[in-house]
Design a protein around this motif. Structure first.
Motif, PDB file in Angstrom:
ATOM      1  N   GLY A  44      -3.675  -7.314  -0.405  1.00  0.00           N
ATOM      2  CA  GLY A  44      -3.740  -6.333  -1.482  1.00  0.00           C
ATOM      3  C   GLY A  44      -4.508  -5.082  -1.080  1.00  0.00           C
ATOM      4  N   GLY A  45      -5.329  -5.179  -0.037  1.00  0.00           N
ATOM      5  CA  GLY A  45      -6.047  -4.018   0.473  1.00  0.00           C
ATOM      6  C   GLY A  45      -5.116  -2.948   1.035  1.00  0.00           C
ATOM      7  N   LEU A  46      -3.864  -3.324   1.302  1.00  0.00           N
ATOM      8  CA  LEU A  46      -2.885  -2.346   1.796  1.00  0.00           C
ATOM      9  C   LEU A  46      -2.333  -1.467   0.670  1.00  0.00           C
ATOM     10  CD1 LEU A  46      -0.820  -4.586   4.260  1.00  0.00           C
ATOM     11  CD2 LEU A  46      -2.644  -2.955   4.818  1.00  0.00           C
ATOM     12  N   VAL A  47      -2.628  -1.835  -0.559  1.00  0.00           N
ATOM     13  CA  VAL A  47      -2.147  -1.042  -1.694  1.00  0.00           C
ATOM     14  C   VAL A  47      -3.114   0.117  -1.900  1.00  0.00           C
ATOM     15  CG1 VAL A  47      -1.583  -1.049  -4.146  1.00  0.00           C
ATOM     16  CG2 VAL A  47      -1.124  -3.089  -2.761  1.00  0.00           C
ATOM     17  N   LEU A  48      -2.692   1.291  -1.473  1.00  0.00           N
ATOM     18  CA  LEU A  48      -3.506   2.492  -1.597  1.00  0.00           C
ATOM     19  C   LEU A  48      -2.837   3.429  -2.579  1.00  0.00           C
ATOM     20  CD1 LEU A  48      -4.244   3.089   2.188  1.00  0.00           C
ATOM     21  CD2 LEU A  48      -5.744   2.036   0.501  1.00  0.00           C
ATOM     22  N   GLY A  49      -3.623   4.083  -3.400  1.00  0.00           N
ATOM     23  CA  GLY A  49      -3.084   5.029  -4.367  1.00  0.00           C
ATOM     24  C   GLY A  49      -2.364   6.178  -3.678  1.00  0.00           C
ATOM     25  N   PRO A  50      -1.453   6.839  -4.379  1.00  0.00           N
ATOM     26  CA  PRO A  50      -0.650   7.890  -3.762  1.00  0.00           C
ATOM     27  C   PRO A  50      -1.466   9.089  -3.277  1.00  0.00           C
ATOM     28  CG  PRO A  50      -0.278   7.812  -6.130  1.00  0.00           C
ATOM     29  CD  PRO A  50      -1.122   6.625  -5.777  1.00  0.00           C
ATOM     30  N   ARG A  51      -2.642   9.294  -3.837  1.00  0.00           N
ATOM     31  CA  ARG A  51      -3.470  10.424  -3.408  1.00  0.00           C
ATOM     32  C   ARG A  51      -4.645   9.996  -2.535  1.00  0.00           C
ATOM     33  NH1 ARG A  51      -2.256  11.745  -8.901  1.00  0.00           N
ATOM     34  NH2 ARG A  51      -4.231  10.832  -9.505  1.00  0.00           N
ATOM     35  N   GLU A  52      -4.670   8.716  -2.188  1.00  0.00           N
ATOM     36  CA  GLU A  52      -5.767   8.202  -1.365  1.00  0.00           C
ATOM     37  C   GLU A  52      -5.556   8.573   0.099  1.00  0.00           C
ATOM     38  OE1 GLU A  52      -8.523   6.732  -2.531  1.00  0.00           O
ATOM     39  OE2 GLU A  52      -7.686   7.022  -4.534  1.00  0.00           O
ATOM     40  N   GLU A  53      -6.648   8.910   0.749  1.00  0.00           N
ATOM     41  CA  GLU A  53      -6.610   9.217   2.182  1.00  0.00           C
ATOM     42  C   GLU A  53      -6.264   7.947   2.958  1.00  0.00           C
ATOM     43  OE1 GLU A  53      -9.622  11.164   5.484  1.00  0.00           O
ATOM     44  OE2 GLU A  53     -10.293  10.923   3.427  1.00  0.00           O
TER      45      GLU A  53
END
Length: 151
Positions: A44-53
């Motif tokens: 689940g750590g691979l789920v990054l928000g669309p504006r996340e670096e």
């Protein structure tokens, strides 16, 4: 070099690797080496928000379809072979490429040293996963042989 909770902690390992790679000043490519069970525990750590670096991070997953690392401990002794997989081997049969596809994380599956060298020498940029497929049925013998080399 960073590790979660000694070297045995699997909680948040991918998230820690992503955070550590982001926190490096003038960050260059970073590498994280994890086992398949650790990867599954924190995918689940691979789920990054669309504006996340997104850092340049290659996550190398050693996939033996379970916890063969425990084969090197007392419970891996051939005396306990009948119960080992159920209690410690934890085979999972999960398709890591599909998990990566679900999070749009680039994924390479390699099965030889040459393929691994190629994958590591050709980073895609951003967060990517290199899955190294290894056998699990020879882990105890392999560890014994490797320890003999150092003697």
């Amino acid at each position: 070099m960073l590790a979660n909770r000694g070297l045995a902690g699997i909680d948040g390992t991918l998230s820690t690797a992503i955070g550590a790679a982001l926190g490096r000043p003038h960050s260059s490519r970073a590498l994280a080496l994890v086992g398949d069970v650790t990867f599954l525990h924190d995918h689940g750590g691979l789920v990054l928000g669309p504006r996340e670096e997104r850092p340049d991070l290659t996550i190398v997953v050693v996939n033996d379809d379970g916890g063969s690392i425990f084969a090197m401990l007392e419970q891996g002794d051939p005396t306990y072979a009948d119960a080992f997989d159920t209690l410690f081997g934890t085979p999972h049969g999960v398709d890591l490429a599909s998990l990566c596809a679900a999070t749009r994380t680039p994924h390479w599956r390699v099965e030889s040293v040459a393929e691994l060298e190629h994958a590591l020498g050709s980073p895609a940029g951003g967060v990517e996963v290199v899955e190294v497929r290894v056998r699990r049925d020879n882990r105890r013998a392999l560890d014994t042989a490797l320890r003999g080399l150092g003697a």
